[in-house]
Design a protein around this motif. Structure first.
Motif, PDB file in Angstrom:
ATOM      1  N   ALA A  37       1.571  16.656  12.075  1.00 32.69           N
ATOM      2  CA  ALA A  37       2.924  17.021  12.490  1.00 32.69           C
ATOM      3  C   ALA A  37       3.167  16.626  13.947  1.00 32.69           C
ATOM      4  N   ALA A  38       2.153  16.840  14.789  1.00 30.86           N
ATOM      5  CA  ALA A  38       2.289  16.449  16.197  1.00 30.86           C
ATOM      6  C   ALA A  38       2.424  14.940  16.343  1.00 30.86           C
ATOM      7  N   TRP A  39       1.655  14.201  15.520  1.00 32.46           N
ATOM      8  CA  TRP A  39       1.726  12.735  15.586  1.00 32.46           C
ATOM      9  C   TRP A  39       3.107  12.238  15.145  1.00 32.46           C
ATOM     10  N   VAL A  40       3.629  12.837  14.071  1.00 25.70           N
ATOM     11  CA  VAL A  40       4.966  12.456  13.619  1.00 25.70           C
ATOM     12  C   VAL A  40       5.988  12.779  14.704  1.00 25.70           C
ATOM     13  N   GLY A  41       5.773  13.912  15.414  1.00 26.90           N
ATOM     14  CA  GLY A  41       6.681  14.270  16.493  1.00 26.90           C
ATOM     15  C   GLY A  41       6.699  13.239  17.606  1.00 26.90           C
ATOM     16  N   THR A  42       5.544  12.617  17.879  1.00 24.75           N
ATOM     17  CA  THR A  42       5.489  11.591  18.933  1.00 24.75           C
ATOM     18  C   THR A  42       6.226  10.315  18.528  1.00 24.75           C
ATOM     19  N   LEU A  43       6.422  10.107  17.234  1.00 20.15           N
ATOM     20  CA  LEU A  43       7.129   8.912  16.777  1.00 20.15           C
ATOM     21  C   LEU A  43       8.630   9.002  17.043  1.00 20.15           C
ATOM     22  N   GLY A  44       9.090  10.213  17.289  1.00 17.86           N
ATOM     23  CA  GLY A  44      10.519  10.390  17.572  1.00 17.86           C
ATOM     24  C   GLY A  44      11.410  10.160  16.367  1.00 17.86           C
ATOM     25  N   SER A  81      13.959  10.885  13.553  1.00 16.59           N
ATOM     26  CA  SER A  81      15.025  11.861  13.329  1.00 16.59           C
ATOM     27  C   SER A  81      14.759  12.577  12.003  1.00 16.59           C
ATOM     28  N   PRO A  82      15.325  13.781  11.833  1.00 15.34           N
ATOM     29  CA  PRO A  82      15.148  14.471  10.539  1.00 15.34           C
ATOM     30  C   PRO A  82      15.561  13.604   9.347  1.00 15.34           C
ATOM     31  N   MET A  83      16.608  12.789   9.507  1.00 14.97           N
ATOM     32  CA  MET A  83      17.082  11.934   8.418  1.00 14.97           C
ATOM     33  C   MET A  83      16.027  10.898   8.033  1.00 14.97           C
ATOM     34  N   ILE A  84      15.438  10.243   9.043  1.00 11.60           N
ATOM     35  CA  ILE A  84      14.398   9.237   8.768  1.00 11.60           C
ATOM     36  C   ILE A  84      13.180   9.901   8.147  1.00 11.60           C
ATOM     37  N   LEU A  85      12.815  11.077   8.651  1.00 11.18           N
ATOM     38  CA  LEU A  85      11.675  11.803   8.092  1.00 11.18           C
ATOM     39  C   LEU A  85      11.908  12.121   6.622  1.00 11.18           C
ATOM     40  N   LEU A  86      13.120  12.582   6.286  1.00  8.49           N
ATOM     41  CA  LEU A  86      13.437  12.887   4.887  1.00  8.49           C
ATOM     42  C   LEU A  86      13.373  11.632   4.022  1.00  8.49           C
ATOM     43  N   CYS A  87      13.845  10.505   4.551  1.00  8.98           N
ATOM     44  CA  CYS A  87      13.798   9.242   3.796  1.00  8.98           C
ATOM     45  C   CYS A  87      12.357   8.828   3.527  1.00  8.98           C
ATOM     46  N   VAL A  88      11.493   8.935   4.549  1.00  8.54           N
ATOM     47  CA  VAL A  88      10.080   8.561   4.388  1.00  8.54           C
ATOM     48  C   VAL A  88       9.411   9.460   3.356  1.00  8.54           C
ATOM     49  N   LEU A  89       9.629  10.786   3.482  1.00 11.78           N
ATOM     50  CA  LEU A  89       9.030  11.718   2.527  1.00 11.78           C
ATOM     51  C   LEU A  89       9.604  11.512   1.123  1.00 11.78           C
ATOM     52  N   GLY A  90      10.899  11.188   1.042  1.00 11.27           N
ATOM     53  CA  GLY A  90      11.521  10.943  -0.262  1.00 11.27           C
ATOM     54  C   GLY A  90      10.895   9.766  -0.978  1.00 11.27           C
ATOM     55  N   VAL A  91      10.664   8.684  -0.250  1.00 12.06           N
ATOM     56  CA  VAL A  91      10.013   7.511  -0.857  1.00 12.06           C
ATOM     57  C   VAL A  91       8.605   7.869  -1.308  1.00 12.06           C
TER      58      VAL A  91
END
Length: 433
Positions: A310-317, A319-329
């Motif tokens: 989670a911390a590593w993903v936070g460093t990538l910056g 957005s919640p939308m991009i995170l949802l798209c990545v998790l959705g795929v």
């Protein structure tokens, strides 16, 4: 190389390897958890695994799971789908799409009773496939509406998969049930709208419209819907009205299903025993998967993998939308090979900390996740609804997958709508407190 990175790679390799070899999901999760605990921590693996399995097996929230499964099994062996068809057909027969709407509406009603995608699809399909084929409806559309609408068994409460998510994410199951109502109704509208538009564009493929049914006959036909609608009101109404917890509502549902089965004269000692044994097998399978996933979760927590990821993903910056798209795929890819409950318990320990860190509401994310898993139910090679339709029709799995493709797209449309308008999910829970 950082020890957490090595642990993460080991986790991915072991899980992928076990699943590729065809090992049961529950056994694979338990074995990987034991290896992770033994290899990367100094914690006492034996006692921790034993206590985690015990804690995961007696949670009160899980009590409703076998009861809702049993209710679905009882109704699967009744004639409920036959009466549902009789009650709905006079009302939708002259709409664009005709009796194809019975599949959508019937699956919606059954979803509010059974809580299972496969049971919803099979119960309605067993009646409607031969009936629609006899009346000249295109088989591809019949299959598509059933395969797509059957997925509503996961979204419209009471939903077995929502119970599993609620336990995994430590969220209120009643709140999740309430959150699924409006998206479920929206999905029914999307499916029925598509059926109407397709039939208007392909009039030659549709059978002749039936003669107009007098209003009196339509009203009389509603009597056939009374048992199923009554059971829905008993189960869902008792939860939303605050009269019963999900577990107590499940007991009400089982008693109501037994009474309906007795009224339909399908309740015999053999059907009672078969339904009970089938429910026990399904519930034990789900419970074993949840327990094994809890062992894997405690192992990766000791390794500190979720927090660091989670911390590593936070460093990538992101957005919640991009995170949802990545998790959705990712979920859609997993859905090509795993069934829904396995996906939730396999990914929750890693996904949920990331979602919380991004500030996304966990109830909203639960509905988002369920819709993704609904889409996975109609994607080959492991789309359960595709297998159900293959058993009912004998058609090739690729033909069934192509028939279900428009409904897969509509599920993605619903995902887009709840992302743009989160109150589709959260509005009703906020209103009801």
């Amino acid at each position: 190389m950082d020890m957490t990175l090595i642990a993460g790679l080991t986790l991915a390799v072991l899980v992928s390897g076990f699943l590729a070899m065809g090992v049961w999901v529950s056994v694979a999760l338990l074995a990987v958890g034991m290896v992770m605990m033994q290899a990367f921590t100094f914690a006492p693996m034996g006692s921790l695994m034993a206590s985690t399995l015990w804690d995961a097996s007696w949670g009160w929230a899980l009590t409703s799971l076998p009861l809702f499964v049993w209710m679905g099994e009882i109704l699967f062996r009744s004639n409920l789908s036959r009466d549902m068809f009789r009650g709905l057909a006079p009302w939708v027969g002259r709409l664009p799409g005709g009796l194809l709407h019975v599949n959508v509406l019937g699956c919606g009603v059954m979803a509010a009773i059974a809580g299972s995608s496969a049971v919803t699809c099979a119960t309605i399909g067993r009646m409607s496939v031969p009936e629609l084929e006899r009346r000249g409806y295109p088989l591809r559309q019949t299959i598509g509406t059933l395969a797509g609408s059957g997925t509503m068994g996961l979204l419209i409460p009471p939903s077995i998969i929502m119970i599993v998510y609620g336990v995994s994410a430590e969220q209120s199951i009643a709140r999740l049930f309430i959150a699924g109502v409006v998206p479920g109704l929206a999905l029914m509208l999307l499916f029925s709208g598509y059926v109407a538009v397709w039939s208007l564009l392909n009039r030659d493929a549709m059978p002749d419209e039936p003669t107009r049914t007098p209003l009196r006959e339509k009203l009389l036909a509603l009597r056939s819907l009374a048992p199923s609608i009554g059971l829905v009101i008993l189960v869902i109404g008792s939860i939303y009205g605050g009269f019963a917890t999900p577990t107590e509502a499940a007991v009400i549902g089982v008693v109501g299903a037994l009474l309906l089965s007795g009224a339909y004269r399908t309740l015999s000692w053999a059907s009672f025993r078969d339904g009970l044994m089938s429910a026990m097998r399904t519930s034990c399978m789900i419970s074993f998967i949840i327990g094994a996933a809890s062992c894997l979760s405690i192992a990766v927590a000791f390794v500190d993998l979720p927090r660091q990821l989670a911390a590593w993903v936070g460093t990538l910056g992101l957005s919640p939308m991009i995170l949802l798209c990545v998790l959705g795929v990712l979920i859609l890819i997993l859905g090509c090979f795993l069934e829904g409950i396995s996906i939730i318990v396999l990914t929750s320990s890693v996904m949920l900390p990331m979602i919380e860190a991004a500030g996304i509401d966990l109830v909203w994310f639960g509905i988002f996740l369920v819709i993704l898993i609904e889409a996975a139910q109609i994607t080959p090679p492991v789309g359960f609804n595709l297998f159900v339709m293959q058993s009912l029709t004998g058609q090739n799995i690729l033909f069934i997958a192509r028939a279900a493709l428009p409904y897969f797209v509509l599920l993605l449309v619903l995902l887009g709508l709840i992302i743009l308008f989160p109150d589709i999910v959260l509005g009703l829970p906020k209103l009801m407190g």
